[in-house]
Design a protein around this motif. Structure first.
Motif, short mmCIF file in Angstrom:
data_model
loop_
_atom_site.label_atom_id
_atom_site.label_comp_id
_atom_site.label_asym_id
_atom_site.label_seq_id
_atom_site.Cartn_x
_atom_site.Cartn_y
_atom_site.Cartn_z
N PHE A 158 31.99 45.14 37.79
CA PHE A 158 33.20 45.06 38.60
C PHE A 158 32.85 45.31 40.06
O PHE A 158 32.22 46.31 40.41
CB PHE A 158 34.21 46.11 38.14
CG PHE A 158 35.42 46.22 39.04
CD1 PHE A 158 36.40 45.24 39.03
CD2 PHE A 158 35.56 47.31 39.89
CE1 PHE A 158 37.52 45.35 39.86
CE2 PHE A 158 36.67 47.42 40.72
CZ PHE A 158 37.65 46.43 40.70
N THR A 159 33.24 44.39 40.93
CA THR A 159 33.10 44.58 42.37
C THR A 159 34.44 44.21 43.01
O THR A 159 35.23 43.44 42.47
CB THR A 159 31.99 43.71 42.97
OG1 THR A 159 32.27 42.32 42.72
CG2 THR A 159 30.64 44.08 42.39
N VAL A 160 34.66 44.75 44.17
CA VAL A 160 35.93 44.55 44.85
C VAL A 160 35.71 44.58 46.35
O VAL A 160 34.76 45.22 46.85
CB VAL A 160 36.95 45.65 44.42
CG1 VAL A 160 36.47 47.02 44.85
CG2 VAL A 160 38.34 45.36 44.95
N GLY A 161 36.54 43.88 47.08
CA GLY A 161 36.53 43.92 48.53
C GLY A 161 37.94 44.18 49.03
O GLY A 161 38.92 43.74 48.41
N LEU A 162 38.07 44.92 50.12
CA LEU A 162 39.38 45.26 50.67
C LEU A 162 39.56 44.67 52.07
O LEU A 162 38.59 44.60 52.85
CB LEU A 162 39.56 46.78 50.75
CG LEU A 162 39.41 47.58 49.47
CD1 LEU A 162 39.61 49.06 49.77
CD2 LEU A 162 40.38 47.12 48.40
N HIS A 196 31.53 51.66 60.70
CA HIS A 196 31.39 52.30 59.38
C HIS A 196 30.52 51.43 58.48
O HIS A 196 30.66 50.19 58.48
CB HIS A 196 32.76 52.51 58.75
CG HIS A 196 32.74 53.43 57.58
ND1 HIS A 196 32.36 53.02 56.31
CD2 HIS A 196 33.03 54.75 57.48
CE1 HIS A 196 32.44 54.04 55.48
NE2 HIS A 196 32.84 55.11 56.15
N PRO A 197 29.60 52.03 57.72
CA PRO A 197 28.68 51.24 56.90
C PRO A 197 29.35 50.39 55.82
O PRO A 197 28.75 49.42 55.34
CB PRO A 197 27.76 52.31 56.27
CG PRO A 197 28.50 53.60 56.41
CD PRO A 197 29.31 53.48 57.65
N LEU A 198 30.58 50.72 55.44
CA LEU A 198 31.26 49.93 54.41
C LEU A 198 32.17 48.85 55.00
O LEU A 198 32.79 48.10 54.26
CB LEU A 198 32.08 50.85 53.50
CG LEU A 198 31.28 51.74 52.54
CD1 LEU A 198 32.22 52.58 51.68
CD2 LEU A 198 30.35 50.91 51.66
N ILE A 199 32.23 48.76 56.32
CA ILE A 199 33.01 47.70 56.96
C ILE A 199 32.08 46.56 57.34
O ILE A 199 31.09 46.74 58.04
CB ILE A 199 33.74 48.23 58.22
CG1 ILE A 199 34.77 49.29 57.81
CG2 ILE A 199 34.41 47.09 58.97
CD1 ILE A 199 35.88 48.78 56.92
N ALA A 200 32.40 45.35 56.85
CA ALA A 200 31.53 44.19 57.06
C ALA A 200 32.00 43.30 58.21
O ALA A 200 31.22 42.56 58.79
CB ALA A 200 31.44 43.36 55.78
N GLY A 201 33.30 43.35 58.55
CA GLY A 201 33.82 42.50 59.61
C GLY A 201 35.22 42.91 60.01
O GLY A 201 35.84 43.78 59.38
N ASP A 255 32.61 45.63 52.97
CA ASP A 255 31.48 45.03 52.29
C ASP A 255 31.82 44.94 50.80
O ASP A 255 32.89 45.35 50.36
CB ASP A 255 30.23 45.90 52.49
CG ASP A 255 28.94 45.10 52.41
OD1 ASP A 255 28.92 44.05 51.74
OD2 ASP A 255 27.94 45.54 53.02
N ILE A 256 30.93 44.38 50.00
CA ILE A 256 31.10 44.37 48.55
C ILE A 256 31.09 45.82 48.08
O ILE A 256 30.17 46.57 48.36
CB ILE A 256 29.95 43.59 47.88
CG1 ILE A 256 29.94 42.14 48.37
CG2 ILE A 256 30.07 43.65 46.36
CD1 ILE A 256 28.66 41.39 48.01
N LEU A 257 32.14 46.22 47.38
CA LEU A 257 32.27 47.61 46.94
C LEU A 257 32.02 47.74 45.44
O LEU A 257 32.50 46.92 44.65
CB LEU A 257 33.67 48.14 47.25
CG LEU A 257 34.11 48.15 48.73
CD1 LEU A 257 35.54 48.65 48.85
CD2 LEU A 257 33.16 48.98 49.58
N PHE A 258 31.28 48.78 45.08
CA PHE A 258 31.06 49.14 43.68
C PHE A 258 31.93 50.36 43.36
O PHE A 258 32.49 51.00 44.26
CB PHE A 258 29.59 49.47 43.42
CG PHE A 258 28.64 48.39 43.88
CD1 PHE A 258 28.86 47.06 43.58
CD2 PHE A 258 27.51 48.72 44.63
CE1 PHE A 258 28.00 46.07 44.01
CE2 PHE A 258 26.63 47.74 45.06
CZ PHE A 258 26.87 46.41 44.75
#
Length: 304
Positions: free
Chosen positions: A99-103, A119-124, A142-145
């Motif tokens: 399962f992966t999710v993006g917000l 922030h390292p979890l922000i891709a754009g 980014d792609i979240l686990f």
């Protein structure tokens, strides 16, 4: 006034006014003026900035590679196409049933831009037509686990928005698409939630909202709760804004989505009845808040 000046004025008055873009004669009732260069243009050559609404001519309009929308130069400068981590992509590709999710996190007001952009979890990030506040932006993760849930929740807890109409902002959740993940299954999952359960998950499809109507069989566009137009994900557009006022409900929503995704993944197509999906969704929504770390902590404090 001299005779020469009168002659010049007469000539100017008789000179046909033409569009600065296509050179077609302009009609007085159809003439627009570019907010940047002030040039005159016809209605066919008129563009409007997706973010601020300024009228633009063909020479001054800027196009976003991210959403193929028209922007003025100022608004486009506040955009960065998502740059997803190659390592996260590799991990996802090597685990077919992970399962992966993006917000997508919309913020309609003043906030700490640098903190989110870096922030390292922000891709754009980008401007958005639904966010009219001058400092409003949408951020894509980014792609979240599942191991990222706590970190993304802490990030959301840190978002303090200073806007006069934060309800215009929403949150979109992109769940990984597989053969067993279909928009109709997710439609029935949302349909199975009661009003109270939906509110606990920070959802807004159970009451009228123009950005996320729950419509059976209509799974495309920016005004539907389940959007099936993306190649690799199914987009759930039902969520309200995520910030420090709603952070406790983000963890719950992620766990609910994770549970339903695994439920669908464990059943072949046509094995589930709509009643099964609705029942499982409601049961999961009821149980999930008691399984999150925040709720367990709150429960233990009450018991003590």
């Amino acid at each position: 006034m001299t005779n020469d000046s009168k002659t010049t004025d007469a000539v100017n008055d008789e000179t046909p006014r033409v569009c600065s873009c296509c050179d077609e004669p302009l009609r007085e009732d159809k003439t627009e003026h570019c907010a940047v260069c002030k040039g005159s243009m016809c209605a066919d050559c008129r563009y409007s900035c997706e973010n601020c609404g300024d009228i633009l001519c063909g020479d001054c309009v800027r196009w976003s590679d991210q959403d193929d929308c028209a922007y003025c130069a100022n608004c486009l400068s506040e955009s960065k196409a998502p740059a997803y981590s190659p390592e996260r992509q590799r991990i996802m590709d090597s685990h077919e049933h992970m399962f992966t999710v993006g917000l997508e996190i919309e913020i309609n007001g003043g906030h700490d831009h640098d903190k989110l952009k870096n922030h390292p979890l922000i891709a754009g990030y980008c401007t958005d037509g639904s966010l009219y506040h001058r400092d409003g932006l949408e951020y894509q993760t980014d792609i979240l686990f599942t191991t990222d849930f706590d970190a993304i929740n802490k990030l959301v807890e840190s978002i303090h928005c200073y806007g006069d109409e934060p309800e215009r902002a929403g949150g979109h959740m992109h769940v990984r698409r597989t053969r067993r993940q279909t928009p109709s299954r997710w439609y029935w999952a949302l349909k199975g939630l009661s009003d109270r359960q939906a509110r606990n998950l920070n959802m807004r499809h159970t009451y009228y909202n123009r950005w996320c109507e729950l419509r059976h069989g209509d799974y495309s566009g920016k005004d539907t709760a389940v959007n099936d137009t993306h190649a690799d994900t199914i987009e759930l557009r039902t969520f309200a804004r995520w910030d420090d006022t709603t952070a406790t409900r983000l963890a719950v929503a992620l766990e609910w989505a994770h549970h339903m995704w695994r439920y669908f993944e464990s059943h072949e197509l046509y094995q589930l009845k709509t009643a099964d999906i609705m029942r499982e969704s409601a049961r999961s929504a009821y149980a999930t808040p008691r399984t999150t770390p925040a709720m367990r902590l709150a429960t233990s404090r009450k018991e003590n």
